[in-house]
Design a protein around this motif. Structure first.
Motif, mmCIF file in Angstrom:
data_model
loop_
_atom_site.group_PDB
_atom_site.id
_atom_site.type_symbol
_atom_site.label_atom_id
_atom_site.label_comp_id
_atom_site.label_asym_id
_atom_site.label_seq_id
_atom_site.Cartn_x
_atom_site.Cartn_y
_atom_site.Cartn_z
ATOM 1 N N THR A 172 -9.055 -28.075 -8.757
ATOM 2 C CA THR A 172 -10.042 -26.545 -8.946
ATOM 3 C C THR A 172 -8.847 -26.593 -10.767
ATOM 4 O O THR A 172 -9.030 -25.552 -11.149
ATOM 5 N N THR A 198 -23.289 -24.191 0.047
ATOM 6 C CA THR A 198 -22.135 -23.226 0.510
ATOM 7 C C THR A 198 -22.492 -21.845 1.196
ATOM 8 O O THR A 198 -21.430 -22.018 2.042
ATOM 9 N N PRO A 227 -15.040 -22.826 -7.035
ATOM 10 C CA PRO A 227 -15.808 -23.703 -8.102
ATOM 11 C C PRO A 227 -15.214 -25.045 -8.793
ATOM 12 O O PRO A 227 -13.817 -24.901 -9.660
ATOM 13 N N ALA A 250 -19.583 -18.301 -5.369
ATOM 14 C CA ALA A 250 -19.260 -19.589 -3.549
ATOM 15 C C ALA A 250 -18.730 -18.149 -2.696
ATOM 16 O O ALA A 250 -17.666 -19.317 -1.859
ATOM 17 N N ASN A 273 -18.623 -26.979 -5.458
ATOM 18 C CA ASN A 273 -17.322 -26.021 -4.895
ATOM 19 C C ASN A 273 -16.818 -26.848 -4.102
ATOM 20 O O ASN A 273 -17.171 -27.841 -3.399
ATOM 21 N N VAL A 300 -23.137 -25.926 -4.899
ATOM 22 C CA VAL A 300 -23.240 -24.415 -4.589
ATOM 23 C C VAL A 300 -24.776 -24.028 -3.601
ATOM 24 O O VAL A 300 -24.129 -23.160 -3.160
#
Length: 426
Positions: free
Chosen positions: A335, A104, A146, A136, A312, A101
């Motif tokens: 995801t 990103t 995520p 994100a 992510n 994270v």
């Protein structure tokens, strides 16, 4: 997990323009959108405990999408950030990858990531925890989906607490120190071990005083504020109070802490869910129900909180149209609620969407315990350099626990931050 781009590496990443990102993705193919596509996916999970389960998911994706093959590459997490920014700034970048994270926003700012708004990857964003979608995103656009989330909690050995007459988890740092002394007296082992010289693990002490290392919205460095000093003084006391383990600043400090906790030689630690599978292998937790999980204790302000971490799925902006389309499908699959539930049961990681917390997933006491405290986790601000703040803080806290004055240590941190964050006031 939690590590971010080092300050020097981040500067390099942000200096590279998209003009250098013109490769067609990891496969190097300009295949048509309706033809066979081979995706290169970089996975950064633990190669032994976790990656085989992600690879199994990739095979399920291939079975559901016969025209897409996945070249699954496991990259050691501690090398991935540098390898990614090097590849995305030149050639050989993966089409899609697992992005911590903290990476990103920095990669998005550098122009390396494809915006996912309106794509299949972002078709189900309402199912995700809103704060995870928030971190994100960058500049009002979504750059990652995520995959897993985490935070820090107080992990404790219920049997050792019971021997000391402790019936519930401590809610403040002062209560934890009292409990640690009781464990030492009644059970004969250290009551608490705090990871030293690590800025990420020290953040709950700042949050507990109602502050942070920086105020991103106000563009102000706050690590030298009276509140921050108070928080770090409390942090330092966790190494010197009766029943607490002395600061370990050796290179193997993390392993020492985990070995002590897993074998029942220390009663409590601050840790994240990424260690649950290893903790269960420890002799002290042969019975999984012996593991207690509670929110990190509160500071003198009455506030408590820990950083929100996780990973992510991101898509490389330099890939060609066919590979971007395939990568977006892959991100959506990885995801999905079904995929996240599968990974949670295999790896004891925390899903990022509520519908993945099935009865089977919550049957794992570690997952159920962390799910209960996720609400107290503090999302990261939209500041690409935020993860880099942990480096200087950790280095100087290591000096502070060895004798450097708290104010002097934090002044050095603030000086480092001023170089990293031009335009921020001290």
């Amino acid at each position: 997990m939690r590590r971010g781009i080092a300050a020097s590496a981040l500067v390099v990443a942000l200096a590279v323009s998209m003009a250098a990102c013109g490769s067609s993705g990891g496969s190097g193919s300009d295949g048509k959108a309706d033809g066979p596509v081979t995706l290169t996916y970089w996975d950064t999970s633990n190669a032994t405990n976790e990656a085989p389960n992600y690879q199994e998911l990739a095979k399920k994706f291939e079975a559901a999408n016969p025209n897409i093959k996945v070249n699954f590459v496991n990259v050691p997490f501690d090398q991935a950030q540098n390898k990614l920014q090097t590849a995305m700034g030149a050639k050989g970048a993966p089409d899609v990858f697992r992005s911590e994270v903290g990476w990103t926003a920095a990669f998005a700012k550098a122009g390396f990531l494809e915006p996912l708004d309106g794509t299949p990857a972002a078709a189900d964003t309402s199912a995700f925890q809103p704060s995870l979608i928030q971190q994100a995103s960058y500049g009002g656009k979504l750059y990652g989906v995520p995959l897993v989330t985490d935070t820090l909690g107080l992990l404790y050995n219920k049997d050792l607490f019971a021997k000391a007459g402790i019936t519930e988890a401590p809610k403040t740092w002062d209560e934890l120190k009292t409990d640690a002394a009781a464990v030492k007296d009644k059970a004969g082992v250290d009551g608490f071990w705090m990871k030293a010289a690590d800025g990420y693990y020290a953040m709950p002490f700042l949050f507990g005083e109602g502050t942070d290392a920086v105020d991103a919205a106000a563009k102000k460095i706050t690590v030298t504020s009276p509140e921050a000093v108070k928080g770090i003084e409390t942090y330092k006391s966790m190494f010197t109070s009766p029943g607490t383990a002395k600061a370990d600043v050796t290179t193997d400090a993390y392993a020492h802490m985990m070995d002590a906790f897993n074998s029942g030689k220390v009663a409590a630690i601050i840790q994240g869910p990424w260690e649950i599978t290893n903790i269960y292998k420890g002799s002290a937790f042969a019975d999984k129900k012996n593991l207690g999980i509670a929110a990190v204790p509160a500071g003198s302000s009455g506030k408590a909180g820990a950083p929100t971490g996780g990973h992510n799925i991101a898509v490389y902006a330099g890939a060609d149209k066919a590979h971007k389309a395939a990568a977006e499908k892959f991100a959506a699959f990885m995801t999905s609620a079904e995929s996240q539930a599968f990974i949670a049961q295999k790896n004891s990681t925390l899903p990022t969407r509520a519908d993945a917390y099935t009865a089977d997933v919550k049957a794992d006491p570690g997952i159920a315990g962390f799910q209960a405290i996720l609400g107290s986790a503090k999302p990261r601000p939209e500041l690409p350099e935020y993860s880099s703040l942990f480096d200087s803080l950790g280095t100087n806290l290591g000096k502070a626990v060895q004798g450097t004055g708290t104010q002097d240590a934090l002044n050095t941190v603030a000086t480092d931050y001023a170089k990293l964050l031009p335009g921020f006031a001290k």
